[in-house]
Design a protein around this motif. Structure first.
Motif, PDB file in Angstrom:
ATOM      1  N   SER A  52       0.821  -1.217   0.000  1.00 24.00           N
ATOM      2  CA  SER A  52       0.000   0.000   0.000  1.00 24.00           C
ATOM      3  C   SER A  52       0.854   1.266   0.000  1.00 24.00           C
ATOM      4  CB  SER A  52      -0.944   0.004   1.206  1.00 24.00           C
ATOM      5  OG  SER A  52      -0.218  -0.036   2.419  1.00 24.00           O
ATOM      6  N   ALA A  53       2.037   1.216   0.626  1.00 22.70           N
ATOM      7  CA  ALA A  53       2.900   2.402   0.646  1.00 22.70           C
ATOM      8  C   ALA A  53       3.375   2.757  -0.760  1.00 22.70           C
ATOM      9  CB  ALA A  53       4.092   2.186   1.567  1.00 22.70           C
ATOM     10  N   VAL A  54       3.609   1.739  -1.604  1.00 23.31           N
ATOM     11  CA  VAL A  54       3.993   2.014  -2.989  1.00 23.31           C
ATOM     12  C   VAL A  54       2.832   2.665  -3.729  1.00 23.31           C
ATOM     13  CG1 VAL A  54       4.722   1.002  -5.184  1.00 23.31           C
ATOM     14  CG2 VAL A  54       5.624   0.095  -3.043  1.00 23.31           C
ATOM     15  N   THR A  55       1.639   2.103  -3.574  1.00 26.97           N
ATOM     16  CA  THR A  55       0.449   2.655  -4.233  1.00 26.97           C
ATOM     17  C   THR A  55       0.218   4.100  -3.810  1.00 26.97           C
ATOM     18  OG1 THR A  55      -0.563   0.463  -4.317  1.00 26.97           O
ATOM     19  CG2 THR A  55      -2.025   2.356  -4.594  1.00 26.97           C
ATOM     20  N   ASN A  56       0.346   4.370  -2.511  1.00 26.51           N
ATOM     21  CA  ASN A  56       0.135   5.726  -2.008  1.00 26.51           C
ATOM     22  C   ASN A  56       1.192   6.690  -2.517  1.00 26.51           C
ATOM     23  OD1 ASN A  56      -2.024   4.732  -0.589  1.00 26.51           O
ATOM     24  ND2 ASN A  56      -0.961   4.610   1.365  1.00 26.51           N
ATOM     25  N   SER A  57       2.444   6.246  -2.528  1.00 23.40           N
ATOM     26  CA  SER A  57       3.524   7.106  -3.002  1.00 23.40           C
ATOM     27  C   SER A  57       3.360   7.406  -4.486  1.00 23.40           C
ATOM     28  CB  SER A  57       4.879   6.453  -2.730  1.00 23.40           C
ATOM     29  OG  SER A  57       5.936   7.365  -2.931  1.00 23.40           O
ATOM     30  N   LEU A  58       2.924   6.407  -5.253  1.00 23.57           N
ATOM     31  CA  LEU A  58       2.659   6.624  -6.675  1.00 23.57           C
ATOM     32  C   LEU A  58       1.562   7.668  -6.870  1.00 23.57           C
ATOM     33  CD1 LEU A  58       2.815   2.959  -8.045  1.00 23.57           C
ATOM     34  CD2 LEU A  58       4.337   4.843  -8.686  1.00 23.57           C
ATOM     35  N   GLN A  59       0.550   7.640  -6.012  1.00 23.66           N
ATOM     36  CA  GLN A  59      -0.523   8.633  -6.134  1.00 23.66           C
ATOM     37  C   GLN A  59       0.005  10.039  -5.907  1.00 23.66           C
ATOM     38  OE1 GLN A  59      -4.303   8.023  -4.313  1.00 23.66           O
ATOM     39  NE2 GLN A  59      -4.763   6.439  -5.822  1.00 23.66           N
TER      40      GLN A  59
ATOM     41  N   GLY B 299      -0.350   5.342   4.860  1.00 24.43           N
ATOM     42  CA  GLY B 299      -1.737   4.909   4.931  1.00 24.43           C
ATOM     43  C   GLY B 299      -2.521   5.509   6.086  1.00 24.43           C
ATOM     44  N   LYS B 300      -1.988   6.543   6.722  1.00 21.44           N
ATOM     45  CA  LYS B 300      -2.674   7.215   7.830  1.00 21.44           C
ATOM     46  C   LYS B 300      -3.410   8.423   7.259  1.00 21.44           C
ATOM     47  CE  LYS B 300       0.930   5.588  10.980  1.00 21.44           C
ATOM     48  NZ  LYS B 300       2.062   5.967  11.856  1.00 21.44           N
TER      49      LYS B 300
ATOM     50  N   HIS C 281      -6.487   9.966   7.703  1.00 26.00           N
ATOM     51  CA  HIS C 281      -7.115  11.046   8.476  1.00 26.00           C
ATOM     52  C   HIS C 281      -6.074  11.981   9.090  1.00 26.00           C
ATOM     53  CE1 HIS C 281     -10.429  13.081  10.419  1.00 26.00           C
ATOM     54  NE2 HIS C 281      -9.816  12.964  11.595  1.00 26.00           N
ATOM     55  N   PRO C 282      -5.007  11.450   9.722  1.00 27.67           N
ATOM     56  CA  PRO C 282      -3.952  12.354  10.212  1.00 27.67           C
ATOM     57  C   PRO C 282      -3.305  13.160   9.081  1.00 27.67           C
ATOM     58  CG  PRO C 282      -3.756  10.224  11.272  1.00 27.67           C
ATOM     59  CD  PRO C 282      -4.779  10.062  10.186  1.00 27.67           C
ATOM     60  N   SER C 283      -3.174  12.546   7.889  1.00 26.15           N
ATOM     61  CA  SER C 283      -2.624  13.274   6.749  1.00 26.15           C
ATOM     62  C   SER C 283      -3.510  14.449   6.387  1.00 26.15           C
ATOM     63  CB  SER C 283      -2.475  12.338   5.546  1.00 26.15           C
ATOM     64  OG  SER C 283      -2.089  13.056   4.386  1.00 26.15           O
ATOM     65  N   LEU C 284      -4.828  14.226   6.398  1.00 23.66           N
ATOM     66  CA  LEU C 284      -5.770  15.299   6.087  1.00 23.66           C
ATOM     67  C   LEU C 284      -5.689  16.415   7.124  1.00 23.66           C
ATOM     68  CD1 LEU C 284      -7.989  16.039   4.034  1.00 23.66           C
ATOM     69  CD2 LEU C 284      -9.635  14.962   5.568  1.00 23.66           C
ATOM     70  N   ASN C 285      -5.510  16.029   8.394  1.00 16.29           N
ATOM     71  CA  ASN C 285      -5.358  17.039   9.455  1.00 16.29           C
ATOM     72  C   ASN C 285      -4.136  17.911   9.209  1.00 16.29           C
ATOM     73  OD1 ASN C 285      -7.616  16.131  10.814  1.00 16.29           O
ATOM     74  ND2 ASN C 285      -6.463  14.818  12.222  1.00 16.29           N
ATOM     75  N   GLU C 286      -3.032  17.296   8.774  1.00 14.58           N
ATOM     76  CA  GLU C 286      -1.822  18.063   8.499  1.00 14.58           C
ATOM     77  C   GLU C 286      -2.006  18.971   7.287  1.00 14.58           C
ATOM     78  OE1 GLU C 286       0.946  18.574  10.147  1.00 14.58           O
ATOM     79  OE2 GLU C 286       0.251  17.307  11.779  1.00 14.58           O
ATOM     80  N   ALA C 287      -2.789  18.518   6.296  1.00 14.53           N
ATOM     81  CA  ALA C 287      -3.093  19.384   5.143  1.00 14.53           C
ATOM     82  C   ALA C 287      -3.855  20.622   5.610  1.00 14.53           C
ATOM     83  CB  ALA C 287      -3.904  18.608   4.107  1.00 14.53           C
ATOM     84  N   ARG C 288      -4.799  20.416   6.530  1.00 16.27           N
ATOM     85  CA  ARG C 288      -5.522  21.558   7.091  1.00 16.27           C
ATOM     86  C   ARG C 288      -4.558  22.491   7.822  1.00 16.27           C
ATOM     87  NH1 ARG C 288      -8.392  19.177  10.915  1.00 16.27           N
ATOM     88  NH2 ARG C 288      -6.906  19.828  12.509  1.00 16.27           N
ATOM     89  N   ASN C 289      -3.584  21.899   8.521  1.00 10.06           N
ATOM     90  CA  ASN C 289      -2.615  22.716   9.252  1.00 10.06           C
ATOM     91  C   ASN C 289      -1.752  23.569   8.324  1.00 10.06           C
ATOM     92  OD1 ASN C 289      -3.486  21.744  11.718  1.00 10.06           O
ATOM     93  ND2 ASN C 289      -1.919  20.143  11.844  1.00 10.06           N
ATOM     94  N   VAL C 290      -1.573  23.093   7.073  1.00 12.59           N
ATOM     95  CA  VAL C 290      -0.836  23.895   6.088  1.00 12.59           C
ATOM     96  C   VAL C 290      -1.562  25.219   5.857  1.00 12.59           C
ATOM     97  CG1 VAL C 290      -0.110  24.045   3.674  1.00 12.59           C
ATOM     98  CG2 VAL C 290       0.224  21.912   4.935  1.00 12.59           C
ATOM     99  N   LEU C 291      -2.867  25.134   5.603  1.00 12.43           N
ATOM    100  CA  LEU C 291      -3.643  26.361   5.381  1.00 12.43           C
ATOM    101  C   LEU C 291      -3.687  27.217   6.636  1.00 12.43           C
ATOM    102  CD1 LEU C 291      -6.835  25.711   3.193  1.00 12.43           C
ATOM    103  CD2 LEU C 291      -4.846  27.142   2.706  1.00 12.43           C
TER     104      LEU C 291
ATOM    105  N   ALA D 234     -11.200   7.078   1.768  1.00 12.61           N
ATOM    106  CA  ALA D 234     -10.295   7.838   2.646  1.00 12.61           C
ATOM    107  C   ALA D 234      -8.999   8.208   1.945  1.00 12.61           C
ATOM    108  CB  ALA D 234     -10.002   7.027   3.910  1.00 12.61           C
ATOM    109  N   ARG D 235      -8.458   7.287   1.124  1.00 15.61           N
ATOM    110  CA  ARG D 235      -7.210   7.574   0.413  1.00 15.61           C
ATOM    111  C   ARG D 235      -7.384   8.758  -0.531  1.00 15.61           C
ATOM    112  NH1 ARG D 235      -5.060   2.722  -2.901  1.00 15.61           N
ATOM    113  NH2 ARG D 235      -3.865   2.204  -1.034  1.00 15.61           N
ATOM    114  N   ASP D 236      -8.462   8.755  -1.297  1.00 17.47           N
ATOM    115  CA  ASP D 236      -8.699   9.849  -2.244  1.00 17.47           C
ATOM    116  C   ASP D 236      -8.992  11.154  -1.518  1.00 17.47           C
ATOM    117  OD1 ASP D 236      -8.476   8.418  -4.770  1.00 17.47           O
ATOM    118  OD2 ASP D 236     -10.289   7.386  -4.156  1.00 17.47           O
ATOM    119  N   GLU D 237      -9.724  11.056  -0.416  1.00 16.96           N
ATOM    120  CA  GLU D 237     -10.023  12.244   0.373  1.00 16.96           C
ATOM    121  C   GLU D 237      -8.741  12.904   0.877  1.00 16.96           C
ATOM    122  OE1 GLU D 237     -12.798  13.440   4.235  1.00 16.96           O
ATOM    123  OE2 GLU D 237     -12.310  11.345   3.815  1.00 16.96           O
ATOM    124  N   ALA D 238      -7.816  12.088   1.380  1.00 16.51           N
ATOM    125  CA  ALA D 238      -6.562  12.629   1.901  1.00 16.51           C
ATOM    126  C   ALA D 238      -5.694  13.202   0.789  1.00 16.51           C
ATOM    127  CB  ALA D 238      -5.801  11.546   2.663  1.00 16.51           C
ATOM    128  N   ARG D 239      -5.627  12.508  -0.351  1.00 17.03           N
ATOM    129  CA  ARG D 239      -4.812  13.004  -1.474  1.00 17.03           C
ATOM    130  C   ARG D 239      -5.363  14.326  -2.014  1.00 17.03           C
ATOM    131  NH1 ARG D 239      -5.910  12.570  -6.555  1.00 17.03           N
ATOM    132  NH2 ARG D 239      -7.352  10.829  -6.264  1.00 17.03           N
TER     133      ARG D 239
END
Length: 286
Positions: A109-116, A174-175, A177-187, A250-255
């Motif tokens: 899954s880490a390869v798939t996510n990194s490719l995205q 593959g985390k 929701h935490p990734s999405l939280n950090e994206a919010r923290n960017v803004l 969740a993956r698409d939401e975070a990306r």
């Protein structure tokens, strides 16, 4: 074939999967998936050291085992003419096939996510990478935002860049929701830094409020944001702050959340660079 090189982060994830998969017979696996016999034989001659294979594919030396002949178009393992300048291009084709192959193996899954984040999905049947149509590469957008952050003069840019790095690494792990939280923290970091720097300039009488939504409105009141920009950034902030979006994986939401933060971040930093040069009170013509 995908049109741009994969990130080194993705290559490392591929190395990890291919090394840890405990493939009983790597030669048969590669041959079954239509890798040329000369590729299979040479990869096996080094006991399938995937770290070395991927690095030498990237720099082109994989095709010239005898380093004394590196760059000689005749002395290569393909059996065909291969110019030194063409070798890395051929290497990238095989890297991308190995990337696609690795996504079919356990714990990939880490390869798939990194490719995205590189901007690609996978066609596992054909072992092809497929560009994510109309979706920017998070890596490319991160590079742009990083450059803007360093050149704009914004305060506390290190915190901003850490939020981006954390969002990316959490996504790859593959985390989502935490990734999405950090994206919010960017803004949030951008809004806080821009409004704080503007307030520190002492150009405007408007008092700096607390809270991200209030500070977005503050930036409109002092003339940094237009009415439409205020609405758009509040909307983006709201989307990133929402708990979930039913119907969206969740993956698409975070990306998408990361891309959203990066794109709006670029808009804010481009404006801030101009705003700062004009002493925090107007914009000059670009």
């Amino acid at each position: 074939m995908a049109t741009k090189n994969l990130s080194q982060r993705t290559l490392v994830r591929i190395m990890e999967v291919l090394t840890s998969a405990r493939i009983t017979n790597p030669s048969r696996l590669l041959y079954e998936h239509n890798f040329p016999d000369w590729f299979v034989v040479h990869a096996g001659s080094g006991q399938f050291n995937w770290d070395q294979i991927l690095v030498t594919l990237r720099n082109g030396r994989f095709f010239f085992p005898d380093t004394g002949y590196f760059g000689s178009p005749i002395a290569n393992i393909t059996g065909n003419y291969l110019d030194r300048t063409e070798a890395p291009l051929l290497g990238e084709r095989f890297i991308q096939r190995l990337a696609a192959l690795s996504t079919t193996l356990p714990n990939s899954s880490a390869v798939t996510n990194s490719l995205q984040l590189d901007g690609y999905s996978v066609n596992p049947e054909k072992l092809l990478l497929v560009p994510l149509e109309s979706i920017a590469s998070a890596d490319e957008e991160t590079n742009v935002l990083t450059r803007l952050a360093k050149n704009s003069g914004i305060s506390n840019s290190a915190t901003l860049l850490k939020h981006i790095a954390d969002s990316t690494s959490l996504f790859v792990d593959g985390k989502y929701h935490p990734s999405l939280n950090e994206a919010r923290n960017v803004l949030q970091a951008l809004v806080d830094n821009i409004s704080g720097d503007t307030n520190q300039s002492a150009v405007h009488a408007t008092k700096l409020p607390g809270g991200t939504a209030n500070r977005i409105e503050y930036l409109k009141q002092v003339g940094f944001l237009t009415v439409d920009e205020e609405a758009a950034i509040k909307s983006a902030w709201g989307a990133l702050s929402a708990g979930s979006h039913p119907g969206v994986p969740a993956r698409d939401e975070a990306r998408i959340g990361l891309i959203l933060a990066l794109e709006f971040g670029q808009l804010l930093l481009l404006k801030f660079g101009n705003w700062r040069k004009a002493s925090f009170k107007k914009f000059t013509t670009p």
